[in-house]
Motif scaffolding. Structure first.
Motif, PDB file in Angstrom:
ATOM      1  N   LEU A   8       0.740  -1.150  -0.030  1.00 46.07           N
ATOM      2  CA  LEU A   8      -0.306   0.078  -0.056  1.00 46.07           C
ATOM      3  C   LEU A   8       0.773   1.143   0.023  1.00 46.07           C
ATOM      4  N   LYS A   9       1.878   1.343   1.047  1.00 49.90           N
ATOM      5  CA  LYS A   9       2.705   2.467   0.969  1.00 49.90           C
ATOM      6  C   LYS A   9       3.645   2.743  -0.237  1.00 49.90           C
ATOM      7  N   THR A  10       4.086   1.433  -0.797  1.00 46.89           N
ATOM      8  CA  THR A  10       5.052   1.597  -1.905  1.00 46.89           C
ATOM      9  C   THR A  10       4.178   2.156  -3.106  1.00 46.89           C
ATOM     10  N   MET A  11       2.949   1.701  -3.273  1.00 46.38           N
ATOM     11  CA  MET A  11       2.119   2.077  -4.505  1.00 46.38           C
ATOM     12  C   MET A  11       1.742   3.581  -4.129  1.00 46.38           C
ATOM     13  N   ARG A  12       1.351   3.987  -3.241  1.00 44.79           N
ATOM     14  CA  ARG A  12       1.078   5.120  -2.870  1.00 44.79           C
ATOM     15  C   ARG A  12       2.300   6.175  -3.327  1.00 44.79           C
ATOM     16  N   LEU A  17       1.274  10.164  -4.369  1.00 43.66           N
ATOM     17  CA  LEU A  17       0.317  10.786  -3.207  1.00 43.66           C
ATOM     18  C   LEU A  17       0.638  10.690  -1.817  1.00 43.66           C
ATOM     19  N   SER A  18       0.399  11.720  -1.259  1.00 44.76           N
ATOM     20  CA  SER A  18       0.438  11.716   0.366  1.00 44.76           C
ATOM     21  C   SER A  18      -0.749  10.937   0.613  1.00 44.76           C
ATOM     22  N   ASN A  35      -3.529   3.965   9.106  1.00 43.88           N
ATOM     23  CA  ASN A  35      -3.608   2.602   9.981  1.00 43.88           C
ATOM     24  C   ASN A  35      -3.567   1.565   8.890  1.00 43.88           C
ATOM     25  N   ALA A  36      -3.969   1.569   7.889  1.00 39.61           N
ATOM     26  CA  ALA A  36      -3.910   0.390   6.804  1.00 39.61           C
ATOM     27  C   ALA A  36      -2.500   0.286   6.662  1.00 39.61           C
ATOM     28  N   GLU A  37      -1.658   1.363   6.482  1.00 43.68           N
ATOM     29  CA  GLU A  37      -0.202   1.085   6.033  1.00 43.68           C
ATOM     30  C   GLU A  37       0.549   0.922   7.120  1.00 43.68           C
ATOM     31  N   LEU A  66      -4.058  -7.813  -3.905  1.00 40.35           N
ATOM     32  CA  LEU A  66      -2.647  -7.338  -4.032  1.00 40.35           C
ATOM     33  C   LEU A  66      -2.184  -6.850  -2.717  1.00 40.35           C
ATOM     34  N   LEU A  67      -2.961  -5.987  -2.088  1.00 37.36           N
ATOM     35  CA  LEU A  67      -2.685  -5.104  -1.046  1.00 37.36           C
ATOM     36  C   LEU A  67      -2.841  -5.908   0.530  1.00 37.36           C
ATOM     37  N   MET A  68      -3.370  -6.944   0.306  1.00 36.42           N
ATOM     38  CA  MET A  68      -3.598  -7.718   1.490  1.00 36.42           C
ATOM     39  C   MET A  68      -2.354  -8.847   1.921  1.00 36.42           C
ATOM     40  N   LYS A  69      -2.339  -9.000   3.136  1.00 32.82           N
ATOM     41  CA  LYS A  69      -1.252  -9.784   3.744  1.00 32.82           C
ATOM     42  C   LYS A  69      -1.857 -11.186   3.432  1.00 32.82           C
TER      43      LYS A  69
END
Length: 69
Positions: A8-12, A17-18, A35-37, A66-69
């Motif tokens: 998530l953080k990598t793609m953001r 994007l902030s 929180n998600a990150e 793709l974003l989930m653990k």
């Protein structure tokens, strides 16, 4: 409830994007993105909103899986 992985953080950041910018595009609060990150459990709807917003910004498909653990 799902948790996000480090993608998530990598793609953001790839989307330039902030957290606040992603939150606005996903119609979420910035603290939800934070929180998600950090791996806090989030709803499937939130996960879907984040994936959709990133798909638009990165101009490529991004699935919630793709974003989930």
């Amino acid at each position: 409830m799902p948790k996000c992985n480090g993608q998530l953080k990598t793609m953001r950041l790839q989307a330039k994007l902030s957290q606040n910018g992603l939150a606005r595009k996903a119609d979420l609060d910035r603290t939800t993105v934070s929180n998600a990150e950090r791996g806090v459990e989030i709803s499937e709807l939130t996960m879907s909103k984040l994936a959709s917003a990133l798909s638009v910004e990165l101009e490529k498909p991004v699935s919630a899986e793709l974003l989930m653990k």
